[in-house]
Motif scaffolding. Structure first.
Motif, PDB file in Angstrom:
ATOM      1  N   MET A 327      -0.804   1.151  -4.419  1.00  0.00           N
ATOM      2  CA  MET A 327      -0.830   1.941  -3.119  1.00  0.00           C
ATOM      3  C   MET A 327      -2.273   2.274  -2.801  1.00  0.00           C
ATOM      4  N   ARG A 328      -3.168   2.517  -3.732  1.00  0.00           N
ATOM      5  CA  ARG A 328      -4.824   2.777  -3.550  1.00  0.00           C
ATOM      6  C   ARG A 328      -5.508   1.595  -2.997  1.00  0.00           C
ATOM      7  N   ASP A 329      -5.224   0.291  -3.810  1.00  0.00           N
ATOM      8  CA  ASP A 329      -6.246  -0.703  -3.781  1.00  0.00           C
ATOM      9  C   ASP A 329      -5.994  -1.704  -2.515  1.00  0.00           C
ATOM     10  N   GLY A 330      -5.196  -1.147  -1.371  1.00  0.00           N
ATOM     11  CA  GLY A 330      -5.022  -1.835  -0.099  1.00  0.00           C
ATOM     12  C   GLY A 330      -4.112  -2.880  -0.134  1.00  0.00           C
ATOM     13  N   THR A 331      -3.505  -3.266  -1.196  1.00  0.00           N
ATOM     14  CA  THR A 331      -2.704  -4.492  -1.381  1.00  0.00           C
ATOM     15  C   THR A 331      -1.507  -4.529  -0.352  1.00  0.00           C
ATOM     16  N   LEU A 332      -1.026  -3.435   0.052  1.00  0.00           N
ATOM     17  CA  LEU A 332       0.128  -3.312   0.940  1.00  0.00           C
ATOM     18  C   LEU A 332      -0.537  -3.452   2.491  1.00  0.00           C
ATOM     19  N   LEU A 333      -1.774  -3.331   2.531  1.00  0.00           N
ATOM     20  CA  LEU A 333      -2.332  -3.596   3.904  1.00  0.00           C
ATOM     21  C   LEU A 333      -2.788  -5.201   4.157  1.00  0.00           C
ATOM     22  N   ARG A 334      -2.286  -5.931   3.189  1.00  0.00           N
ATOM     23  CA  ARG A 334      -2.763  -7.442   3.564  1.00  0.00           C
ATOM     24  C   ARG A 334      -1.333  -8.256   4.094  1.00  0.00           C
ATOM     25  N   GLY A 335      -1.794  -9.285   4.297  1.00  0.00           N
ATOM     26  CA  GLY A 335      -0.697 -10.406   4.746  1.00  0.00           C
ATOM     27  C   GLY A 335      -0.062 -10.132   5.616  1.00  0.00           C
ATOM     28  N   LEU A 383       5.869  -3.538   6.524  1.00  0.00           N
ATOM     29  CA  LEU A 383       5.334  -2.449   5.427  1.00  0.00           C
ATOM     30  C   LEU A 383       6.677  -2.239   4.531  1.00  0.00           C
ATOM     31  N   GLU A 384       7.808  -2.010   4.843  1.00  0.00           N
ATOM     32  CA  GLU A 384       9.020  -1.897   4.012  1.00  0.00           C
ATOM     33  C   GLU A 384       9.054  -2.987   2.937  1.00  0.00           C
ATOM     34  N   SER A 385       8.876  -4.284   3.342  1.00  0.00           N
ATOM     35  CA  SER A 385       9.040  -5.615   2.638  1.00  0.00           C
ATOM     36  C   SER A 385       7.679  -5.487   1.449  1.00  0.00           C
ATOM     37  N   GLY A 386       6.543  -5.174   2.129  1.00  0.00           N
ATOM     38  CA  GLY A 386       5.397  -5.123   0.960  1.00  0.00           C
ATOM     39  C   GLY A 386       5.755  -4.153   0.013  1.00  0.00           C
ATOM     40  N   VAL A 387       6.124  -2.733   0.291  1.00  0.00           N
ATOM     41  CA  VAL A 387       6.423  -2.057  -0.894  1.00  0.00           C
ATOM     42  C   VAL A 387       7.754  -2.412  -1.749  1.00  0.00           C
ATOM     43  N   LEU A 434      17.788  -4.933  -8.563  1.00  0.00           N
ATOM     44  CA  LEU A 434      16.724  -4.297  -8.164  1.00  0.00           C
ATOM     45  C   LEU A 434      16.232  -4.309  -6.698  1.00  0.00           C
ATOM     46  N   ALA A 435      16.301  -5.426  -6.147  1.00  0.00           N
ATOM     47  CA  ALA A 435      15.714  -5.741  -4.850  1.00  0.00           C
ATOM     48  C   ALA A 435      16.655  -4.884  -3.926  1.00  0.00           C
ATOM     49  N   GLY A 436      17.866  -4.701  -4.196  1.00  0.00           N
ATOM     50  CA  GLY A 436      18.883  -3.893  -3.137  1.00  0.00           C
ATOM     51  C   GLY A 436      18.583  -2.431  -3.260  1.00  0.00           C
ATOM     52  N   ARG A 437      18.208  -2.079  -4.709  1.00  0.00           N
ATOM     53  CA  ARG A 437      18.058  -0.704  -4.935  1.00  0.00           C
ATOM     54  C   ARG A 437      16.648  -0.263  -4.135  1.00  0.00           C
ATOM     55  N   ALA A 441      15.840   2.537  -1.288  1.00  0.00           N
ATOM     56  CA  ALA A 441      14.783   3.549  -1.648  1.00  0.00           C
ATOM     57  C   ALA A 441      13.697   3.733  -0.599  1.00  0.00           C
ATOM     58  N   VAL A 442      13.185   2.464  -0.216  1.00  0.00           N
ATOM     59  CA  VAL A 442      12.241   2.476   0.882  1.00  0.00           C
ATOM     60  C   VAL A 442      12.765   2.991   2.028  1.00  0.00           C
ATOM     61  N   ARG A 443      13.919   2.358   2.497  1.00  0.00           N
ATOM     62  CA  ARG A 443      14.391   3.086   3.597  1.00  0.00           C
ATOM     63  C   ARG A 443      14.764   4.591   3.573  1.00  0.00           C
ATOM     64  N   ASP A 444      15.040   4.950   2.607  1.00  0.00           N
ATOM     65  CA  ASP A 444      15.209   6.433   2.547  1.00  0.00           C
ATOM     66  C   ASP A 444      13.993   7.221   2.591  1.00  0.00           C
TER      67      ASP A 444
END
Length: 578
Positions: A327-335, A383-387, A434-437, A441-444
């Motif tokens: 969450m901190r290192d910018g990984t989720l703001l890539r690609g 963003l959801e897919s990245g998380v 896990l993928a479905g769960r 969780a991210v959508r919630d």
């Protein structure tokens, strides 16, 4: 009064037996095979001897004839009875199904399964299968006493050795048979020392003694008995004889001393009772050391299970740390997120003029939010897919670390082997579901963020400005603000991601104020961590479930049960050896 005492003692033993039920030692900890064998032996003695004997103190005496391979146990039993009731021969192992010979008047007690209840009975002329107990009735056996021909204590067949030990533990009296050539072997002395430790009534028959060696060998065996704390044990010497055939009986005069001793014992009710009480009291007294030893072994099992639990917990704590870093290192703001951000709001002039023209930029952001809903949805989906991908990645890493940590210790390797190789392989990766769960969780979480924005917007004076951006737009900016750091990005990505973060932050601050934005971001981040922590806890549960299945008694309960038996044991009348 004596009956009441026996019932109280039986109740204490039944409680101890209940605690010993099940698997006490599921993990490979220390000398676990020794611990497991000690538990089996103790349970066997409770079931086969202590409980049935306490239930019927005056039941017939059981004398088990035991000893090493080729010692002549079956020949001795046949000679004492005067009939070939037990198979004897040169093939080893000879005694496959142990044979119990009893007077017809006592047969009902042994056939009913009061003693050795776990062994199926075979009566009549049948030979019986290995592991069964063959019961033979013969009126020449003294009433009140039965002879049981046991397998070899040093048999090449493991099941025979274990059965021999089980039968000896169920005996009121041991008739231990050895020979002039093997009386000093270590295996028999291991059993004789057990008899000493448990005060088991015992007689030794020394067979196949050459005539000129009877004196020296007899004296040497007597010396060994005294040195091993068994002085005064009745010793009978049977000379070596040239028999016409291998399974021929010994002459009656040769075994007469043994037979007369047994007949005198069976005819004397008080002497028989003393034998029973001596062996019974010795077996009860042995619980004072055997049960606490098992309790200590159970504690080692619990400590090992606790360490495995901590290893799994550390692995998934490291997984959460990896998620925090993601969450901190910018990984989720890539690609994909960056690409969708560019599609959504563009870069170029927007980024370059952000600081100096934040007002006009805000207007352009409003226009974008209100005019490009498809691009907003794509950015939110990216963003959801990245998380989700980050969650799956850290879960895979945590599972692999947990399996590696367990494989590094014997208890963990043993437990994974018990779980099965295929299952252990699955444990090294995230759960298939896990993928479905994670998606749910991210959508919630995204729904929670929208609720935060909706609530905060309704409470602010700038509600009109919040409404101009829309809940979805501000919610998306807040989601991006959660991953505001760019520590893991380089080059052009820093500029784009940094601009993304700054723009999101500026717009949110313009609407809600900087303090409120910090609180909103903190709440959104904490809620996401909580949801991911729940996912990790579920993943960790696959490991801890293996440990939760390892049920066993509380060691202190075992010690308390042994203490209760010890208290009741003091009320049992003392028996004196004959």
């Amino acid at each position: 009064m004596a009956e009441g005492l026996a019932q109280g003692l039986s109740g204490a033993l039944l409680e101890l037996r209940r605690l010993l039920d099940g698997e006490l030692f599921p993990l490979a900890v220390g000398e676990v095979e020794t611990d497991r064998r000690a538990r089996r032996e103790l349970v066997g003695q409770l079931d086969d001897y202590l409980l049935p004997r306490l239930a019927a103190i005056d039941a017939p005496l059981l004398a088990v004839v035991g000893g090493s391979t080729g010692a002549g146990k079956s020949t001795l039993v046949n000679s004492l009875v005067g009939e070939r009731v037990s198979r004897a021969g040169v093939l080893r192992p000879t005694t496959l199904a142990p044979t119990l010979v009893t007077h017809p008047g006592d047969a009902a007690w042994f056939v009913a399964g009061h003693v050795l209840p776990g062994l199926p009975r075979v009566t009549g002329g049948g030979q019986g299968e290995p592991g069964a107990l063959r019961v033979v009735e013969d009126a020449r056996v003294p009433a009140g006493l039965a002879l049981l021909d046991a397998p070899d204590i040093d048999s090449v067949v493991t099941a025979n050795r274990e059965l021999a030990a089980q039968l000896l533990a169920a005996a009121d009296l041991w008739l231990f048979v050895t020979t002039a050539a093997r009386y000093a072997d270590e295996v028999p002395w291991g059993f004789l020392r057990t008899a000493r430790e448990r005060s088991t009534a015992l007689a030794v028959i020394l067979q196949r003694v050459p005539g000129d060696a009877a004196g020296p060998v007899g004296r040497d065996l007597t010396r060994l008995l005294e040195e091993n704390g068994l002085g005064g044990t009745p010793l009978f010497v049977v000379p070596e004889l040239a028999l016409p055939e291998e399974d021929a009986a010994l002459p009656a005069e040769v075994v007469r001393p043994v037979r007369e001793w047994l007949e005198g014992l069976s005819a004397d009710a008080q002497a028989r009772a003393r034998v029973v009480r001596q062996t019974l009291a010795g077996a009860l007294d042995s619980l004072a050391t055997r049960v606490p030893a098992l309790a200590g072994a159970v504690e080692r099992q619990r400590a090992a299970a606790g360490e495995l639990r901590r290893l799994a917990e550390r692995s998934y704590t490291s997984g959460m740390a990896a998620f925090d870093e993601g969450m901190r290192d910018g990984t989720l703001l890539r690609g994909e997120v960056l690409a969708r951000w560019q599609d959504f709001i563009g870069t170029g002039d927007l980024m370059r003029s952000l600081e100096s023209r934040i007002g006009r930029m805000r207007d352009r952001v409003v226009a974008v939010f209100t005019g490009r809903p498809a691009a907003a949805r794509e950015l939110r989906t990216a963003l959801e897919s990245g998380v989700e991908a980050l969650v799956r990645s850290v879960a895979d890493g945590a599972a692999e670390r947990a399996v590696d940590a367990w494989l590094a210790v014997p208890a963990g390797r043993d437990l994974l082997e018990r779980a099965g190789v295929a299952r252990a392989g699955r444990l090294g990766r995230a759960s298939p579901d896990l993928a479905g769960r994670a998606e749910r969780a991210v959508r919630d979480w995204q729904g929670y963020v929208l609720d935060l924005v909706r609530t905060e917007g309704a409470e602010r004076r700038g509600a009109a400005r919040a409404a101009s951006f829309g809940v979805n737009g501000l919610g998306l900016l807040l989601m991006l603000a959660v991953f505001a750091s760019t520590g893991g990005l380089t080059g052009l990505e820093i500029g784009i991601a940094g601009g993304t973060s700054v723009l999101s932050q500026k717009v949110l601050e313009a609407v809600f104020g900087d303090q409120a934005v910090r609180k909103l971001t903190e709440n959104a981040r904490d809620d996401l961590r909580r949801r991911v922590r729940e996912l990790m806890d579920g993943e960790q549960g696959r490991f801890t479930a293996l440990l939760d299945d390892l049920t066993g008694p509380d060691p202190d309960e075992l010690r308390a049960a042994a203490a209760a038996v010890r208290e009741r044991r003091r009320e049992l009348p003392e028996g004196k050896p004959r």
